[in-house]
Design a protein around this motif. Structure first.
Motif, short mmCIF file in Angstrom:
data_model
loop_
_atom_site.label_atom_id
_atom_site.label_comp_id
_atom_site.label_asym_id
_atom_site.label_seq_id
_atom_site.Cartn_x
_atom_site.Cartn_y
_atom_site.Cartn_z
N GLU A 197 27.74 61.95 4.73
CA GLU A 197 27.67 62.14 6.41
C GLU A 197 28.23 62.87 7.81
O GLU A 197 29.96 63.66 6.92
N VAL A 198 27.98 64.22 8.03
CA VAL A 198 28.31 64.79 8.37
C VAL A 198 28.18 64.94 10.02
O VAL A 198 26.79 64.63 10.89
N GLN A 199 29.18 65.10 10.54
CA GLN A 199 29.47 64.85 12.37
C GLN A 199 28.30 65.69 12.88
O GLN A 199 27.40 67.08 12.54
N PRO A 200 27.75 65.94 13.67
CA PRO A 200 25.98 66.24 14.26
C PRO A 200 26.28 67.27 15.30
O PRO A 200 27.32 67.08 15.84
N GLU A 201 25.49 68.28 15.48
CA GLU A 201 26.14 69.72 16.01
C GLU A 201 25.16 69.09 17.65
O GLU A 201 25.93 70.07 18.51
N LEU A 202 24.54 67.94 18.02
CA LEU A 202 24.01 67.65 19.41
C LEU A 202 24.69 66.22 20.22
O LEU A 202 24.31 65.26 18.84
N ARG A 203 24.92 66.29 20.91
CA ARG A 203 25.00 64.78 21.36
C ARG A 203 23.72 63.50 21.88
O ARG A 203 22.63 64.74 21.93
N VAL A 204 23.63 63.00 22.10
CA VAL A 204 22.37 61.83 21.98
C VAL A 204 22.22 60.99 23.92
O VAL A 204 24.08 61.07 23.64
N GLU A 205 21.49 62.16 24.26
CA GLU A 205 20.83 61.46 25.41
C GLU A 205 21.21 59.75 25.34
O GLU A 205 20.78 59.78 25.43
N ASN A 206 22.40 59.63 26.38
CA ASN A 206 22.60 58.08 26.86
C ASN A 206 23.01 58.08 28.40
O ASN A 206 23.43 59.15 28.32
N HIS A 207 22.23 56.69 28.98
CA HIS A 207 22.53 56.70 30.41
C HIS A 207 24.12 56.08 30.97
O HIS A 207 25.20 57.41 31.91
N ARG A 208 24.97 55.85 29.81
CA ARG A 208 26.44 56.18 30.58
C ARG A 208 27.54 57.36 29.75
O ARG A 208 28.13 57.50 29.58
N GLY A 209 26.78 57.91 28.95
CA GLY A 209 27.06 58.80 28.79
C GLY A 209 28.47 58.88 27.29
O GLY A 209 29.74 58.51 27.24
N TYR A 210 27.75 58.25 26.21
CA TYR A 210 29.04 57.06 25.54
C TYR A 210 28.47 58.27 24.25
O TYR A 210 27.54 58.57 24.29
N GLY A 211 29.73 57.71 23.05
CA GLY A 211 29.72 57.76 21.97
C GLY A 211 29.38 59.61 21.95
O GLY A 211 28.97 59.44 20.69
N HIS A 212 29.65 60.21 22.78
CA HIS A 212 29.29 61.55 22.26
C HIS A 212 30.26 62.53 20.87
O HIS A 212 31.47 62.38 21.24
N ASN A 213 29.70 62.73 19.77
CA ASN A 213 30.27 63.28 18.91
C ASN A 213 30.28 64.70 18.44
O ASN A 213 30.27 65.31 17.49
N GLY A 214 29.08 65.34 19.39
CA GLY A 214 28.30 66.57 18.60
C GLY A 214 29.06 67.75 19.32
O GLY A 214 30.04 67.88 19.66
N TRP A 215 29.74 68.51 18.04
CA TRP A 215 30.40 69.88 17.68
C TRP A 215 30.06 70.79 18.62
O TRP A 215 31.34 71.60 19.07
N ARG A 216 29.19 71.01 18.67
CA ARG A 216 28.53 72.07 19.76
C ARG A 216 29.37 71.05 21.53
O ARG A 216 29.55 72.57 21.79
#
Length: 403
Positions: A375-394
């Motif tokens: 698995e490779v760390q993703p480029e973008l965040r996953v949009e979600n209401h509470r702003g959880y789990g952000h691991n996008g490298w950009r």
């Protein structure tokens, strides 16, 4: 250096972001103006008065974040800069005056029993190094500015805990009763009068198998666990987001169902923007794959042209980090970084470094982690209401000026 082709698997990312959570516990109030603080910043709240004000960001009376440039390269995050996140008033400080007297109940086992911390200290001992991270770490990068502290990278730290293994304790009590699916930890905060306990209490359920590596900890970074971080006793579950690591733990029960506390049924759930939390949404459990740069920290302090040591940290609650790549041009090209320092275990973060020669100019520097399973760390965040789990490298990139 070899360039790795980016891979973005949104379905995989949505699955991973489901394992999130913040750090739970609580208190409120502000310190007097005489407390040490960085110029122009909010004063340290009383519970965090021992923190190094010059190396943290105070968001509110309940939240303190580590500055990006405060992280060192030796692996462990000092307690005096470790972030703090609280939901309720803490127990009275007197509970840490005699920590061995604190009582915890173990239920859902063949022979339920109550123990003091003093009892636990004779029943087993283990130490674990792990990343403690709020589920909202990175929330400050979201465009919709969801409510809650606008953390950037500093709601995380690599910490060393000592205590009794939960598995050893359960075995001593005859094992988990049949049919149990969850391990439920309850915090020992006092519920304000007139409030429905289920709406405000800190009680979290995780799959019961998390018991295998969990400990009931009374020590943090080699010292007695302070009240601000859950003393006298805290549930520690390596690889899980902070809210599941319940502070002031007073009860651990193996249960058929998840707790009906609001913090579990509606809180810490991944959902679309504008949607209310509900039990059928993914709960914030295991952390996802992540890395970020800690030096250079930002463009407010120009870097001298020449050889620059770019360093940062990488971690995961799932498949361990196997490698890290760094980009100095905003993700156009990637270069293999080198791990430094000891490997403190699969749940600890790895410090990494990439020496680069930088000419005068502007640079966008970022990193991406690669796990054992590919698995490779993703480029973008996953949009979600509470702003959880952000691991996008950009979003986690730093813009640096070199002079």
């Amino acid at each position: 250096m070899d360039k790795l082709k980016p891979e973005t698997n949104l379905n995989r990312r949505r699955l991973l972001v489901a394992g999130a959570g913040g750090v739970a516990a609580g208190l409120s109030g502000w310190s007097p103006a005489g407390f040490a603080q960085a110029a122009g910043s909010k004063p340290l709240p009383p519970f965090a008065a021992f923190k190094d004000a010059s190396r943290v960001i105070v968001h509110s009376s309940k939240t303190v974040e580590t500055r990006r440039d405060a992280f060192g390269t030796s692996g462990i995050t000092d307690t005096d800069i470790l972030f703090a996140r609280n939901n309720l008033e803490t127990p009275n400080a007197s509970v840490t005056a005699n920590p061995d007297a604190w009582v915890v109940e173990i239920d859902g086992v063949a022979n339920p029993r109550k123990f003091t911390v003093g009892d636990l200290k004779g029943m087993g001992l283990a130490s674990v190094s792990m990343v403690l991270q709020c589920s909202g770490n990175g929330r400050g990068f979201f465009a919709h500015k969801t409510s809650g502290s606008q953390w950037k990278v500093g709601a995380a730290g690599n910490t060393l805990w000592s205590g009794v293994p939960v598995k050893a304790l359960v075995e001593e009590l005859g094992g988990v009763r049949g049919g149990m699916s969850y391990m439920t930890s309850s915090g020992g905060e006092t519920i304000p009068a007139g409030l429905d306990p289920k709406k405000v209490m800190v009680e979290r359920s995780v799959p019961w198998t998390a018991m295998e590596e969990a400990i009931l900890a009374w020590e943090l970074n080699g010292r007695p666990l302070p009240l601000a971080h859950g003393g006298p006793l805290r549930m520690i579950i390596p690889g899980y987001y902070g809210v599941n690591n319940v502070k002031y733990v007073k009860r651990v029960a193996f249960t058929v169902e998840e707790t009906h506390a609001h913090i579990q049924t509606a809180g810490y759930r991944v959902r679309d923007i504008g949607v209310k939390g509900a039990p059928d949404q993914p709960s914030m459990w295991e952390m996802n794959l992540k890395s970020f740069i800690t030096h250079p920290a930002d463009d407010s302090k120009p870097v001298r042209a020449g050889m620059v040591q770019v360093h940062g940290v990488a971690f995961s609650g799932g498949s361990p980090v196997n490698a890290v790549e760094v980009s100095i041009d905003g993700g156009k090209t990637w270069h293999a970084a080198r791990f430094i320092g000891p490997n403190l275990g699969r749940y600890a973060w790895r410090d990494f470094v990439l020496p680069v020669r930088l000419a005068p100019g502007s640079y966008t520097i970022t990193s991406r982690a690669i796990a054992d399973d590919g698995e490779v760390q993703p480029e973008l965040r996953v949009e979600n209401h509470r702003g959880y789990g952000h691991n996008g490298w950009r979003d986690h990139a730093v813009k640096v000026k070199v002079a």
